[in-house]
Motif scaffolding. Sequence first.
Motif, PDB file in Angstrom:
ATOM      1  N   GLN A 514      14.191  -8.922 -15.558  1.00 33.91           N
ATOM      2  CA  GLN A 514      14.600  -7.476 -16.077  1.00 33.91           C
ATOM      3  C   GLN A 514      13.844  -7.078 -17.216  1.00 33.91           C
ATOM      4  N   GLY A 515      13.100  -5.957 -17.092  1.00 27.81           N
ATOM      5  CA  GLY A 515      12.153  -5.524 -18.083  1.00 27.81           C
ATOM      6  C   GLY A 515      10.952  -6.181 -17.957  1.00 27.81           C
ATOM      7  N   CYS A 575      21.229  -8.489 -21.708  1.00 28.13           N
ATOM      8  CA  CYS A 575      19.755  -8.249 -21.424  1.00 28.13           C
ATOM      9  C   CYS A 575      19.524  -7.079 -22.493  1.00 28.13           C
ATOM     10  N   HIS A 576      20.440  -6.153 -22.583  1.00 25.79           N
ATOM     11  CA  HIS A 576      20.159  -4.866 -23.626  1.00 25.79           C
ATOM     12  C   HIS A 576      21.099  -5.163 -24.857  1.00 25.79           C
ATOM     13  N   PHE A 579      23.569  -1.559 -25.468  1.00 20.12           N
ATOM     14  CA  PHE A 579      22.471  -0.791 -24.919  1.00 20.12           C
ATOM     15  C   PHE A 579      21.432  -0.216 -25.664  1.00 20.12           C
ATOM     16  N   ASP A 581      19.220  -1.361 -27.717  1.00 14.49           N
ATOM     17  CA  ASP A 581      17.837  -2.288 -27.945  1.00 14.49           C
ATOM     18  C   ASP A 581      17.264  -2.071 -29.298  1.00 14.49           C
ATOM     19  N   LEU A 611      14.117  -3.794 -12.966  1.00 12.22           N
ATOM     20  CA  LEU A 611      15.404  -3.788 -13.339  1.00 12.22           C
ATOM     21  C   LEU A 611      16.362  -4.187 -12.699  1.00 12.22           C
ATOM     22  N   SER A 614      20.143  -4.477 -13.211  1.00 11.77           N
ATOM     23  CA  SER A 614      20.999  -3.177 -13.336  1.00 11.77           C
ATOM     24  C   SER A 614      21.144  -2.689 -11.857  1.00 11.77           C
ATOM     25  N   GLU A 649      21.308   4.591 -18.646  1.00 15.47           N
ATOM     26  CA  GLU A 649      19.961   4.356 -19.434  1.00 15.47           C
ATOM     27  C   GLU A 649      18.698   3.847 -18.811  1.00 15.47           C
ATOM     28  N   HIS A 650      18.746   2.666 -18.532  1.00  9.36           N
ATOM     29  CA  HIS A 650      17.436   2.145 -18.039  1.00  9.36           C
ATOM     30  C   HIS A 650      17.055   2.764 -16.505  1.00  9.36           C
TER      31      HIS A 650
END
Length: 1631
Positions: A514-515, A575-576, A579, A581, A611, A614, A649-650
């Motif tokens: 992720q990311g 992860c985030h 949300f 970050d 991602l 997600s 968001e992502h």
Amino acid sequence: MAADLEAEVQAIDKSLLECSAEEIAVKWLQANDLQKEVYQHLAYYVPKIYCRGPNPAPQREDMLAQHVLLGPMEWYLCGEDPAFGFPKLEQANKPSHLCGRVFKVGEPTYSCRDCAVDPTCVLCMECFLGSIHREHRYRMTTSGGGGFCDCGDTEAWKEGPYCQKHELNTSETAEEEDPLVHLPEDMVARAYNIFAITFKYAVDILTWEKENELPGLEMIGKSDTYYCMLFNDEVHTYEQVIYTLQKAVNCTQKEAIGFATTVDRDGRRSVRYGDFQYCDQAKSVIVRNTSRQTKPLKVQVMHSSIVAHQSFGLKLLTWLGSVIGYSDGLRRILCQVGLQEGPDGENSSLVDKLMLYDSKLWKGARNVYHQLFMSSLLMDLKYKKLFAIRFARNYERLQSDFMKDDHDREFSIADLSIQIFTVPSLARMLITEENLMTTIIKTFMDHLRHRDIQGRFQFERYTALQAFKFRRVQSLILDLKYVLISKPTEWSDDLRRKFLEGFDAFLELLKCMQGMDPITRQVGQHIEMEPEWEAAFTLQMKLTLVISMMQDWCALDEKVLIEAYKKCLTVLMQCHSGFTDGEQPIVLSMCGHSVETIRYCVSQEKVSIHLPVSRLLAGLHVLLSKTEVAYKFPELLPLSELSPPMLIEHPLRCLVLCAQVHAGMWRRNGFSLVNQIYYYHNVKCRREMFDKDIVMLQTGVSMMDPNHFLMIMLSRFELYQIFSTPDYGKRFSTENTNKDVVQQNNTLIEEMLYLIIMIVGERFSPGIGQVNATDEIKREIIHQLSIRPMAHSELVKALPEDVLHLIGMALQEEKQHLENLSEENVVTFTFTQKISKPGEAPSNSPSILAMLETLQNAPHLEVHKDMIRWILKTFNTIKKLRESSSSSPVAETEGNIMEESTRDKDKAERKRKAEIARLRREKIMAQMSEMQRHFINENKELFQQTLEELDTSTSGDHENSPVISDAKLTALGPEQTRVAEPRQVVMCILCQEEQEVKVDSRAMVLAAFIQRSTVLSKNRNKITPDPEKYDPLFMHPDLSCGTHTGSCGHIMHAQCWQRYFDAVQAKEQRRQQRLRVHTSYDVENGEFLCPLCECLSNTVIPLLPPPRVLFNRLDFSGQPNLTQWIKTVSQQVKALHLLRNEDCASHSGHSEKMDQLQLPEGFRPDFKLKNPYSESIKEMLTTFGTATYKVGLKVHPNEEDPRVPIMCWGSCAYTIQTIERILADEDKPLFGHLPCRQDDCLTSLTRFAAAHWTVSSLSAVQGHFCTLLASLVPNEKNGNLPCILDIDMFHLLVSLVLSFPAIHCQDFSGVSLGTGDLHLFHLVTMAHIIQILLTSSTEENGMDQENTNSEEEVAVLTLYKFLCQCTGSALKEVSSGWHLWRNLKAGIMPFLRCSALFFHYLNGVPAPSEIQVNGANQFEHLCSYLSLPNNLTCLFQENSEILNTLIEGWCSNNEVKRYLEGKRHAISYARESNKLIDLPDDYSCLINQASNFSCPKSGGDKSRAPTLCLVCGTMLCSQSYCCQTELEGEDVGACTAHTYTCGSGVGIFLRVRECQVLFLAGKTKGCFYPPPYLDDYGETDQGLRRGNPLHLCKERFKKIQKLWQQHSITEEIGHAQEANQTLVGIDWQHL
Ligand SMILES: [Zn+2]
Ligand SMILES: [Zn+2]
Ligand SMILES: [Zn+2]
Ligand SMILES: [Zn+2]
Ligand SMILES: [Zn+2]
Ligand SMILES: [Zn+2]
Ligand SMILES: [Zn+2]
């Protein structure tokens, strides 16, 4: 030394053979310590049998080992003679219902798309053919070796798990029955004993690491011989190894190749034998030589005893494998022995030991024990399970070993996972009991340790080793896939728990992704280095299917789904960190709405395309609604924790990134980003990337205030400013006129709107819309086909899953229906009718077709034009098919559309031609005015004349030769029809000037290609004679090698061509120096490409007026008959012989004989003819003649060689014969159907061959004529000529007729040349008739005989009886002439047809209209054209005076007698046309044939590239060192070598594993050609990638055959190479 060794070995062998297996076995039966006894026996004998010298002697070793070592074991095991014991065992055995056949490399395997549980389930050919899947949608592949047939495995097939053969055994099989009950108890005990000892011995010796000691064995007879053993690795190339070996052990290249081949195949090979020092020295040279760049080759000096025991150890394993094949009971005992734990506890069983030592073993040893595992452990249901557990427990270690091992996975024990994990029950058991899912994922993660600060994978700056490891570790994902392939039908609590545990591990893995690979927009400067992006996408692609399968599993159980959903959500939040970050919160407001969000700009901050967490959540979320869990158990779901803004968001950022890239905002980030965006949408990834992002947005929006969503969206698209500021546009345009920014914003707005449309409109995922999987696919197909028409395979590739058949393509379907139509079938599929029918009332809309037609030219549909055109075209084809089959009425309504379009085409074509003509006229006019300026007035008349002629010639009917309508047309002889040859004016393609073809003008030439040919050969095994000594004067009727001349028909001035060729040559020389590349043509060999059409050529033929006219000077009264003529010519021949002798004698001063010599009347041998041709034409006659000689005989050019004219006549004859065959095979009439280029070529070739004698030595040509004639009319001078059975009569005819003028030009007696031609023709025809009658095998019982007794039949019977008389009744008795006459007519037809062509081109007499069509009485019309009586035997009656003598002479020849006595073979007539070999309809037959084919040179090894010669059907071992041979001083592969014997340098092959046709010509030319095999969608499958069933397409095969028959293979290669330069670089000679 060698002899001593040999003698010693033989002495030992002798003593060994005296051992008695029975006695030894008896001793063993009585032994207290059996192991000790056996070990002593082995310690003593093994070194005596194995490794006695530098080279292995497998046959001798096998024979001795069987006798001395294995024999006693078999006696011991059976307790009696194994010759009785084993069959007994086999009978008592209840054979398994499992097939379990282990696949060889290249063996065909079959799977069923309908019934296989997963694609890894396969059948062997035999089982497949006996199974129900034969009628299903099967898929075939060739095995890479390893793996076995799954027939009989009920877990592998949804339906039809058994083939007919294995079905039989199922009824009686009680699964749980212990197979040991079928064995006598004492045998069970003995089997335990011997298996335990031998298995342990083999495992110990193979895993032994000490150099001077043996495991539990004494070193007996410790001779100090060693081996220097070279091991295989995947690092060094063949060439490196070969080169090093030559240096290190002083061997020849051939030996080195042999060593290298064995090392590559078996994994090791001893390269030196001797004392320790001697071997060690070689070792250090090898190590030194290979250690420079990479790690050195692995070499080990080993004691010969160890090597001997290892060899026998392997032999034992193979033996065990075959012994257990007799009985399931024995198999079970071996399994027990193998898995029994030793004293050291865990991992001490023999099986464990081998597995764990796997990566240290050499390839050959691995193969042997893997095979044993497959035939034992994997074939026993009980032990398969136990073995699976051992395998799973050792999984981590085996995989780690594999990571370090440099062998390919197919040679690793790790590869057995496919055999174990794909069995559903085993997979389930391993998940629950051994926690396999977690183990696999954890092992995988362990090998990817490189992370960034946030703990995400980082692939940037990978070392070569890490990259290598990354490639290897991907196979673990495959294992995970196998485990998940079959979904559980029932869930136990254990399974739930273990699955969720695995799911946790999986989420950990996704979390690391992720990311990952975040990017930041580059402003100002372009990035310096493209960042690494491929590794991350590789991982994504590999995982895509696993992610989908995880979701599928979750969907099956509500509890699991809920838990998985919760876990996934938790991980996403981790992860985030919430949300944000860490971003700043802000408030947006617009039109009275406001929403809280964060400050974030895709164009300024980090963003990642990866991602997976997600997206997994999105997938699970949709499942909640699809399975209705969301409605049933809302209280169990963490719905309150869901924050829609966080969810979207992502994914939103990612979509905005794509939009910005489209808008051109990320240009400075280079190609890596473009590629990432491409894959994000690509079919390989989109399902778990782009698609899921859309789903996530849909999910989020459904839970949000739409206005809030829109505001956030505007903000992320960085358009918020524009939309929230009133009059923004106005202000913007005045303040800032940057066009780029305006364009950018427009694109962004478009993209945003498009995204909104998708969010609202895309309802094709189950769970979002009320659709099922079929709807989803249907929609996908429609979308794909809206882009452009696609072939089935293309479409399948473009679809996310290879599941469903293509639904549409109705037209295609109908077309196939029609094409496959047989008489009784009526096509009911009438799509064309439906689309051409107008709509019904009340709407009365026009038909679909009519609408399409109007749309065709609509400007706004430019993109769809091709599609529409394709539909209309297909419609037209179908319509035509329907008309031709006329089985069902075609709607007439709209038929005119297509006619219109063809009419349009015609119109266009006419227009194009008119345009060309106009240009040409203009050019001529320009030339004319140019000339007018230069020339004075007195030429004016001439100008006028030329211009008129040009006008007529440009109108295109200079073909309109004088029409002689009613008169009978005769091609030769005194009665020959006189035709005025039209003036021939041609244009040079190089300088565009026109010129008339005349004897005394500048030469005009045709580009031509001469090649040796075996297309007509009836004897491909003929040994090619030494070209320097070979005498080609007589062509053998087997036509084993001829010279073919072809031309593209393009005309040049000889001079223009020469200049062009010089330029090509100069350019090539420069190019070769610069680039060192080959071209598609070989300039040094005189090859060039036709300047107009790029057709490969190697010389030119001059254009000539009819040559016969020049020498025919007399009228035709009082011509001699055949008998008189032969007498005259014989006298002339005799005179020439005498003169020739006189010439020789005259040096010694005698001239008496001259007086004795009575010259025939009018014969003037001293007369020298003046050559009528211009210098330039003479030069071209020599050029072409020499080229024919050079190519035809494969010799260096020598224009003085007396064989030059012979080769010219031969090429003329052979080319005519090939064309006659093509016309006959295609059932075309003899005249009027040749393409212009062939017609022109034959005209020029024949006239050239007829004129060539004028540039060769007169006495040489006269000499040839004398010898040729002597073969039919014997004289004293020419003895030892071939008998009439060994002469091709057409070649003889052409040579006689074309050499005759050399004598005739000195004959002033008043005989015409035409008379000579006619008599020669009649004479040869009669010889041919005799030839046919002698060789025809009259099978009287074949056909129904009609009792007609016609004049012809009576006459031919009389002739036959005369023949019987001449041959001393050696001929078969024949009672009636019916068959004889029929045979004769059929046999002589090709000769007559060839003769007609020949005289037509020689004398230019047009062919009668009757033979320009395929009508009745062809034979009679031919005879008339050729001045022959319809009743051919009349020739004999008319000339019986001389013929009886001649026939008697022919028949008395010794060879004829031998033939009639059956002592030799002769060609019979008519010769059948050669065809390419018959290919089977089903391609798998070929694959199977190829898999049974082994390399003829390396003793039974399977060939890697089996290749079939389509000309003679030989299977070859292509593209491999083992079958290279030397040809003209160069090493060439099997195919190239074969072309030299089979096709005189040209070859047509089918590469069976690749399903590809290969054309080869010479050593440097080659190309691939589409195979004649098609799948049901009409597509080829080169490389066998798709594996659809393939069937022979006769049309395609015919096309290939035609290329061959027309001698166009070389030309085809030339075109292919010109079109695709990479083909030029391939080393074709190594194939
Ligand atoms: Zn099978
Ligand atoms: Zn079977
Ligand atoms: Zn099936
Ligand atoms: Zn020219
Ligand atoms: Zn050309
Ligand atoms: Zn062949
Ligand atoms: Zn070979």
